[in-house]
Design a protein around this motif. Structure first.
Motif, PDB file in Angstrom:
ATOM      1  N   SER A  64      33.571 -36.885  32.069  1.00 25.36           N
ATOM      2  CA  SER A  64      32.979 -38.105  32.631  1.00 25.36           C
ATOM      3  C   SER A  64      31.601 -37.883  33.240  1.00 25.36           C
ATOM      4  O   SER A  64      30.846 -38.838  33.434  1.00 25.36           O
ATOM      5  N   ARG A  65      31.251 -36.634  33.531  1.00 23.27           N
ATOM      6  CA  ARG A  65      29.955 -36.366  34.155  1.00 23.27           C
ATOM      7  C   ARG A  65      28.902 -35.903  33.154  1.00 23.27           C
ATOM      8  O   ARG A  65      27.741 -35.709  33.518  1.00 23.27           O
ATOM      9  N   LEU A  66      29.284 -35.713  31.900  1.00 26.38           N
ATOM     10  CA  LEU A  66      28.359 -35.179  30.898  1.00 26.38           C
ATOM     11  C   LEU A  66      27.204 -36.153  30.674  1.00 26.38           C
ATOM     12  O   LEU A  66      27.406 -37.312  30.317  1.00 26.38           O
ATOM     13  N   GLU A  67      25.986 -35.665  30.859  1.00 27.05           N
ATOM     14  CA  GLU A  67      24.802 -36.499  30.711  1.00 27.05           C
ATOM     15  C   GLU A  67      23.917 -36.040  29.553  1.00 27.05           C
ATOM     16  O   GLU A  67      23.102 -36.824  29.059  1.00 27.05           O
ATOM     17  N   ILE A  68      24.036 -34.797  29.139  1.00 24.97           N
ATOM     18  CA  ILE A  68      23.212 -34.260  28.059  1.00 24.97           C
ATOM     19  C   ILE A  68      24.121 -33.573  27.054  1.00 24.97           C
ATOM     20  O   ILE A  68      24.826 -32.624  27.395  1.00 24.97           O
ATOM     21  N   LEU A  69      24.102 -34.040  25.815  1.00 27.09           N
ATOM     22  CA  LEU A  69      24.863 -33.414  24.738  1.00 27.09           C
ATOM     23  C   LEU A  69      23.926 -33.209  23.554  1.00 27.09           C
ATOM     24  O   LEU A  69      23.454 -34.166  22.948  1.00 27.09           O
TER      25      LEU A  69
ATOM     26  N   LYS B 134      38.044 -46.294  26.351  1.00 31.02           N
ATOM     27  CA  LYS B 134      37.045 -46.829  27.266  1.00 31.02           C
ATOM     28  C   LYS B 134      36.317 -45.722  28.025  1.00 31.02           C
ATOM     29  O   LYS B 134      35.436 -46.002  28.828  1.00 31.02           O
ATOM     30  N   MET B 135      36.694 -44.488  27.765  1.00 28.20           N
ATOM     31  CA  MET B 135      36.075 -43.352  28.458  1.00 28.20           C
ATOM     32  C   MET B 135      35.452 -42.407  27.435  1.00 28.20           C
ATOM     33  O   MET B 135      35.847 -41.266  27.283  1.00 28.20           O
ATOM     34  N   ILE B 136      34.453 -42.895  26.695  1.00 34.54           N
ATOM     35  CA  ILE B 136      33.743 -42.058  25.737  1.00 34.54           C
ATOM     36  C   ILE B 136      32.355 -41.781  26.295  1.00 34.54           C
ATOM     37  O   ILE B 136      31.480 -42.641  26.277  1.00 34.54           O
ATOM     38  N   PHE B 137      32.160 -40.613  26.856  1.00 32.70           N
ATOM     39  CA  PHE B 137      30.875 -40.184  27.403  1.00 32.70           C
ATOM     40  C   PHE B 137      30.235 -41.270  28.279  1.00 32.70           C
ATOM     41  O   PHE B 137      29.128 -41.741  27.996  1.00 32.70           O
ATOM     42  N   PRO B 138      30.888 -41.688  29.355  1.00 32.67           N
ATOM     43  CA  PRO B 138      30.358 -42.805  30.162  1.00 32.67           C
ATOM     44  C   PRO B 138      29.057 -42.497  30.869  1.00 32.67           C
ATOM     45  O   PRO B 138      28.332 -43.427  31.239  1.00 32.67           O
ATOM     46  N   SER B 139      28.742 -41.205  31.080  1.00 30.08           N
ATOM     47  CA  SER B 139      27.528 -40.847  31.819  1.00 30.08           C
ATOM     48  C   SER B 139      26.417 -40.332  30.921  1.00 30.08           C
ATOM     49  O   SER B 139      25.356 -39.938  31.419  1.00 30.08           O
ATOM     50  N   LEU B 140      26.625 -40.326  29.607  1.00 31.16           N
ATOM     51  CA  LEU B 140      25.686 -39.686  28.699  1.00 31.16           C
ATOM     52  C   LEU B 140      24.328 -40.387  28.704  1.00 31.16           C
ATOM     53  O   LEU B 140      24.242 -41.607  28.640  1.00 31.16           O
ATOM     54  N   MET B 141      23.257 -39.586  28.791  1.00 33.26           N
ATOM     55  CA  MET B 141      21.898 -40.093  28.760  1.00 33.26           C
ATOM     56  C   MET B 141      21.090 -39.503  27.602  1.00 33.26           C
ATOM     57  O   MET B 141      20.104 -40.108  27.171  1.00 33.26           O
ATOM     58  N   ILE B 142      21.477 -38.342  27.118  1.00 32.99           N
ATOM     59  CA  ILE B 142      20.790 -37.714  25.997  1.00 32.99           C
ATOM     60  C   ILE B 142      21.840 -37.323  24.966  1.00 32.99           C
ATOM     61  O   ILE B 142      22.736 -36.521  25.247  1.00 32.99           O
ATOM     62  N   PHE B 143      21.737 -37.896  23.775  1.00 37.78           N
ATOM     63  CA  PHE B 143      22.701 -37.676  22.698  1.00 37.78           C
ATOM     64  C   PHE B 143      21.910 -37.284  21.460  1.00 37.78           C
ATOM     65  O   PHE B 143      21.300 -38.133  20.806  1.00 37.78           O
ATOM     66  N   ASP B 144      21.891 -35.984  21.140  1.00 35.48           N
ATOM     67  CA  ASP B 144      21.101 -35.456  20.025  1.00 35.48           C
ATOM     68  C   ASP B 144      22.011 -34.674  19.098  1.00 35.48           C
ATOM     69  O   ASP B 144      22.432 -33.552  19.409  1.00 35.48           O
TER      70      ASP B 144
ATOM     71  N   ASP C 120      19.276 -39.392  19.209  1.00 31.40           N
ATOM     72  CA  ASP C 120      18.687 -38.857  17.983  1.00 31.40           C
ATOM     73  C   ASP C 120      19.809 -38.529  17.010  1.00 31.40           C
ATOM     74  O   ASP C 120      20.556 -37.559  17.202  1.00 31.40           O
ATOM     75  N   LEU C 121      19.941 -39.364  15.983  1.00 26.77           N
ATOM     76  CA  LEU C 121      20.950 -39.169  14.938  1.00 26.77           C
ATOM     77  C   LEU C 121      20.283 -38.864  13.606  1.00 26.77           C
ATOM     78  O   LEU C 121      20.911 -38.989  12.545  1.00 26.77           O
ATOM     79  N   SER C 122      19.043 -38.453  13.622  1.00 35.16           N
ATOM     80  CA  SER C 122      18.248 -38.297  12.405  1.00 35.16           C
ATOM     81  C   SER C 122      18.712 -37.102  11.573  1.00 35.16           C
ATOM     82  O   SER C 122      19.419 -36.219  12.037  1.00 35.16           O
ATOM     83  N   GLU C 123      18.273 -37.133  10.286  1.00 33.79           N
ATOM     84  CA  GLU C 123      18.503 -36.034   9.354  1.00 33.79           C
ATOM     85  C   GLU C 123      19.983 -35.690   9.218  1.00 33.79           C
ATOM     86  O   GLU C 123      20.388 -34.541   9.361  1.00 33.79           O
ATOM     87  N   ASN C 124      20.770 -36.713   8.961  1.00 29.87           N
ATOM     88  CA  ASN C 124      22.178 -36.555   8.630  1.00 29.87           C
ATOM     89  C   ASN C 124      22.467 -37.349   7.355  1.00 29.87           C
ATOM     90  O   ASN C 124      21.532 -37.629   6.567  1.00 29.87           O
TER      91      ASN C 124
ATOM     92  N   LYS D 201      14.766 -44.638  26.062  1.00 28.53           N
ATOM     93  CA  LYS D 201      13.341 -44.354  25.919  1.00 28.53           C
ATOM     94  C   LYS D 201      13.004 -43.978  24.481  1.00 28.53           C
ATOM     95  O   LYS D 201      11.888 -44.222  24.023  1.00 28.53           O
ATOM     96  N   GLY D 202      13.947 -43.343  23.798  1.00 27.40           N
ATOM     97  CA  GLY D 202      13.689 -42.916  22.435  1.00 27.40           C
ATOM     98  C   GLY D 202      14.902 -43.134  21.552  1.00 27.40           C
ATOM     99  O   GLY D 202      16.031 -42.829  21.945  1.00 27.40           O
ATOM    100  N   LEU D 203      14.688 -43.664  20.339  1.00 30.25           N
ATOM    101  CA  LEU D 203      15.761 -43.888  19.364  1.00 30.25           C
ATOM    102  C   LEU D 203      15.272 -43.403  18.007  1.00 30.25           C
ATOM    103  O   LEU D 203      14.250 -43.876  17.501  1.00 30.25           O
ATOM    104  N   ASN D 204      16.000 -42.442  17.421  1.00 32.78           N
ATOM    105  CA  ASN D 204      15.622 -41.857  16.138  1.00 32.78           C
ATOM    106  C   ASN D 204      16.823 -41.887  15.208  1.00 32.78           C
ATOM    107  O   ASN D 204      17.804 -41.170  15.415  1.00 32.78           O
TER     108      ASN D 204
END
Length: 1015
Positions: free
Chosen positions: A720-725, A742-752, A829-833, A850-853
């Protein structure tokens, strides 16, 4: 009998009377009371050794050894803390403040045999867990009872109401002590002599009308009421008319308290009002001007808004005004000059602005002025420097500019804090020559030039860091024998050779920070081993250090050592290894090649990042028992992941990124381990260990740029505290299952998860549950960062050790390294998949992005209009997909969009105009043959096709289309080719033909882009 005879007789009788009183006053205490005291000592004085070893109470309590004077066979009236009646000899007073008491006070304690007690003080003792015994009601003669900070709990017994003679009651700082309404009522009814009630940090929340009960009590003698953080209820006006009330403290967590003061039918006698911590969420009530006898108003941390009302500054008797840490705005009203009795003014930690008014010529009694952490600008007023009584001046962390005056009238200034401003010019001589000055902080300004001789020999704290000072470090600094804190770090070079050994002359020095030395000589010419007796923290930053490997100084008290960016080479020398008191070691940004055989000792924080170290770390830390933060990033370390680190539950931060580590990760990670794990840029292989899910406090997980081969680790979703993955550039594969939770990475801020082999549709269920990306937290700003800190105590030295998370995402089309990550920085960032299908509308709910790729996938369909809701977006990359249709006009709502890449799709129609879309070049749209309008050369007209086009075959590797079918059908195509050639020759180049036969060129560009990005 004559006059003289009568006089002699009277004198004889008076002499006998005085002798009798003297005999009575020297009477020994009663044996049963002496025995009771000695027995009480054995009950609660059993932890002597524990306290002597440095417990909180032993440190702060100056009268700790009171009970040591209590010996059997001696007069108890002579014992420390014991007071006897001068005639009866009974024990009437017992003061055991800070006496090392421990354990419970039992109901059968012999303390309750002392029934003649009038004053009893047991404050600041370690009797946690005890309930207040009902037998305290036996002390019917008690006038003063002080049990503050004893850790008492439970309900206050009703027998406390038996103390009818009580004048003063202090039960403060017993957070588990609770009042019941009936007990409170009975207590107030019976204690008719009560003058002082101090109940801070106790629980009064169950009493519905606490203050009104006080207002209706039979006694009108109350002078002091203190209910800080008690949950007390009622209205301030209910007690303001108590005729003798002088001191009132109602601050802290009292949410059901009503502060607003209406027009009163009395003239309050109140002289001191403390509302610190009471969150009013409004302006200072103008009705406070009715408190005409007020001498002290303290309202710290109260969320006060608006400006400082001029009416408040008409309180002619104010001597102490403290409004620290609120949200007050505007300027300081000039009516401040009305407060001619003011001695202490604290307005720091607000949002006040403008120039500080030049009104201090009438405040001749002012002793302390704090205006720090505001938005004050321009110069300091000249009248401020004419205050002869001023002892403390703090205007730090504003935007004050200009030079300091050449002369001042200060006679008794002990503290001068002007750090964090825009002050310039040279440092005047008076600053460095004030005889009483003990604290001087001019750091983080623009002072320039040389430092003149320092003759303020009383200085204990001197901070001149981060200015534009230059020249030689004055020799007079080494005569400041009282110095405990010295900071001389500067981005400009100190000229001449600085002999580090000279600092050993400052035997009281606890903190030293020095940078910018063109020649800092550690090794002295002689063979003398210099001892830095008291030094606890040493920072040598960005110096040209000479003789570091052969230095032989001794640091018996050093706990913090930072040698950042000093071009140090070779192995870490023996003198560093020999400092067995170290808990913090930072050798980062040097050219060190080996740590050597370090024993780690008590080390808690280790930073060796940005060096050339090539040690094998497979078993590097196995004898480290206290390490909490390890940063080995950007080196050449080799070996496998240290198995012993996976077993250390105390380890909070581990950064191994950009090394040459290999092998599989162990599957033995402990419960609660890690807040940060960064192994980016190594050669780790295999599956991800599922034991990582045990790290329930994990905030930053960066596994990018390795060789992991696995499916998506959905088992991490409940962290629940994960913010960067970050999983980018590995060999992850397969679809990302749309889990129903309902509890899928609720604190995530960076998903690359870019540059992998993920397939299927975009993970809509995950994106839908990224709650932290949906609502912008107003308390966070771009100046706040994700920081993982070790648990250290260097605040007194001016240091807070910290570890900064770092990532290198693709932002605005470029790979951008961040050493510190802003808290509001959210990217996906979900690019190059190999993702396919449509872009889900739910992405438009992530307003913090701030950024979407999403580039270099196989996405189809339209660009969702909901993306226009991403008004904080700065970078959007949807290139190299198969998107169709128009570019939604809603995208022009993105006011902060700086980079847009929609190239290599099948978009058609006019390009939207306005706002940020007027700034993008052709590159943003190339490869979309159906687009028209500025900045493209193709104008929009009726000839531009508006129909949708079927997906073209952009990559023969993905879709099986090449030029072999064309070769096979060459013969048939010749006829068609001739026909097409005729069309082209006759009517121009058709758009549909360009699109179909332009596929080969688009395909090659796509591959080239992918190779460049992967590299």
């Amino acid at each position: 009998m004559g006059y003289y005879s009568i006089r002699v007789v009277v004198c004889v009788h008076m002499s006998m009377l005085f002798h009798l009183l003297a005999c009575l006053s020297s009477q020994s205490c009663h044996s049963e009371e002496s025995s009771a005291l000695l027995h009480f000592k054995t009950e609660v004085f059993a932890s002597t050794t524990f306290h002597e070893d440095g417990d909180y109470y032993a440190y702060f309590c100056l009268h700790y050894p009171k009970m040591r004077t209590w010996d059997n066979g001696t007069d108890c009236c002579s014992w420390m803390g014991v007071t006897c009646h001068s005639v009866s000899g009974h024990v009437i007073g017992l003061d055991l403040t800070c006496s090392g008491l421990a354990g419970n006070i039992h109901p059968n304690s012999t303390l309750f045999y002392l029934t003649h007690l009038q004053t009893l003080t047991l404050a600041q003792n370690d009797i946690y867990g005890s309930e207040l015994p009902s037998l305290f009601g036996r002390f019917v003669s008690l006038t003063h009872l002080n049990l503050a900070h004893c850790g008492l709990g439970g309900e206050i017994p009703s027998q406390i109401s038996h103390l009818s003679k009580l004048q003063s009651l202090d039960l403060s700082s017993n957070v588990d002590l609770m009042w019941e309404e009936t007990t409170w009522k009975r207590f107030l009814q019976n204690t008719t002599s009560l003058r002082e009630i101090v109940l801070d940090d106790t629980d009064m929340s169950s009493i519905p009308s606490s203050l009104s009960l006080i207002a209706n009590m039979s006694s009108s003698l109350i002078t002091t009421l203190s209910f800080h953080d008690t949950g007390i209820r009622g209205h301030l006006s209910q007690i303001l008319c108590l005729s003798n009330l002088q001191k009132l403290n109602l601050g802290g967590d009292n949410p059901d308290l009503q502060i607003h003061v209406p027009k009163l039918n009395c003239t309050p006698a109140l002289s001191m009002l403390d509302l610190s911590g009471y969150h009013f969420q409004g302006p200072i009530p103008s009705s406070f001007s009715n408190l005409t006898y007020l001498t002290s108003l303290i309202w710290q941390d109260g969320s006060l808004k608006g400006s400082i009302p001029s009416s408040l500054l008409n309180l002619q008797h104010l001597t102490h005004l403290d409004l620290l840490s609120n949200e007050l705005k505007g300027s300081i009203p000039s009516s401040l000059l009305n407060l001619q009795h003011l001695t202490h003014l604290d307005l720091s930690g607000n949002k006040l602005s403008g120039q500080i008014p030049n009104v201090f010529d009438r405040l001749t009694n002012l002793q302390s002025l704090r205006l720090s952490y505001n938005h004050f600008q321009r110069k300091l007023p000249s009248s401020l420097f004419a205050l002869t009584q001023l002892s403390s001046l703090d205007c730090s962390n504003n935007k004050i500019e200009g030079p300091l005056p050449d002369k001042v009238a200060f006679l008794n200034l002990t503290t001068l804090d002007l750090r964090g401003n825009l002050l310039n010019g040279t440092i005047p001589q008076w600053v460095l020559s004030l005889k009483s000055l003990g604290y001087l902080d001019l750091s983080n300004n623009r002072f320039r030039g040389h430092i003149s001789a320092i003759t303020s020999f009383s200085l204990e704290y001197l901070d001149l860091c981060n200015n534009e000072l230059q020249g030689n470090i004055p020799e007079s600094i080494f005569h400041l024998v009282n110095l405990t804190h010295l900071c001389l770090s500067s981005p400009h070079n100190w000229s001449g050779t600085v002999h580090f050994s000279l600092f050993s002359e400052l035997q009281n020095l606890e903190y030293l920070s020095l940078s910018g030395c063109s020649s800092l000589l550690l090794k002295h010419e002689t063979s003398v081993d210099y001892t830095f007796s008291s030094l606890a923290a040493l920072q040598l930053l960005s110096n040209n250090i000479i003789g570091w490997s052969k230095f032989s100084g001794r640091f018996p008290s050093l706990t913090y050592l930072e040698l950042f960016n000093n071009e140090l080479e070779g192995k870490v020398p023996k003198w560093v290894h020999d400092i067995d008191s170290l808990t913090y070691l930072n050798l980062s940004h040097n050219s060190l090649t080996s740590m050597g055989q370090f024993s780690w000792y008590q080390l808690e924080f280790l930073d060796l990042s940005f060096n050339l170290m090539a040690d094998d770390i497979s078993s590097f830390f196995c004898n480290a028992t206290s390490l909490e933060v390890i940063n080995l990033s950007y080196n050449k370390f080799t070996g496998t992941f240290p198995q012993c680190l996976a077993n250390k539950s105390s380890l909070s931060v581990l950064d191994l990124q950009m090394n040459k580590l290999y092998g599989a990760l162990p599957d033995t990670f402990k419960h609660g381990q890690f807040a940060t794990l960064n192994i980016n840029g190594n050669q780790f292989t295999g599956l991800l260990p599922k034991s990582l899910s045990n790290s329930i406090d994990l905030v930053d997980l960066n596994l990018g740029n390795n060789q992991f081969e696995d499916t998506f680790p959905h088992w991490l979703q409940n962290l629940s505290r994960l913010e960067i993955l970050v999983l980018r550039a590995n060999k992850f594969y397969g679809p990302i299952a749309n889990l129903k939770s309902k509890m899928i990475f609720p604190s995530l801020m960076i998903f690359d998860i870019s540059n992998n082999n993920f397939s299927g549709s975009l993970p809509k269920a995950y994106i839908k549950n990224f709650q932290a990306m949906k609502i912008l937290d107003e308390e966070k700003s771009s100046l706040n960062y994700y920081v993982q800190s070790g648990q250290f105590s260097y605040e007194n030295a001016g240091i807070i050790p910290e570890y900064d998370d770092s990532i290198t995402p693709i932002i605005k089309g470029k790979r951008t390294p961040f050493v510190k990550i802003p808290e509001v920085f959210a990217i996906i960032d979900l690019s190059e998949n190999k993702f396919e299908g449509e872009i889900p509308d739910v992405i438009g709910e992530l307003q913090v992005l701030k950024g979407l790729n999403l580039s270099h996938n196989s996405l189809v369909g339209h660009i969702p209009q909901s993306l226009g809701n991403l008004t904080n977006l700065e970078s959007l990359d949807l290139s190299s997909n198969m998107l169709i249709g128009d570019i939604p006009n809603e995208l022009t709502n993105m006011n902060f969009l700086e980079v847009l890449n929609l190239s290599q799709n099948q978009l058609v129609g006019p390009i939207p105009r306005g706002k940020q879309f007027n700034t993008f070049s052709n590159d943003s749209y190339e490869g979309n043959m159906g687009l028209c309008g500025w900045p493209l050369s193709v104008e929009c007209n009726n000839n531009v096709p508006s129909q949708q086009y079927p997906p073209f075959e952009a990559d023969e590797d993905k879709f099986g289309f090449g030029w072999k079918p064309v070769a096979i059908g060459y013969a048939c195509g010749m006829v068609l080719g001739i026909g097409l050639g005729y069309c082209v020759f006759s009517i121009g180049k058709p758009q549909w033909l360009v699109i179909i036969f332009g596929g080969k060129r688009i395909k090659r560009r796509s591959r080239g882009n992918r190779r460049a990005r992967t590299t």
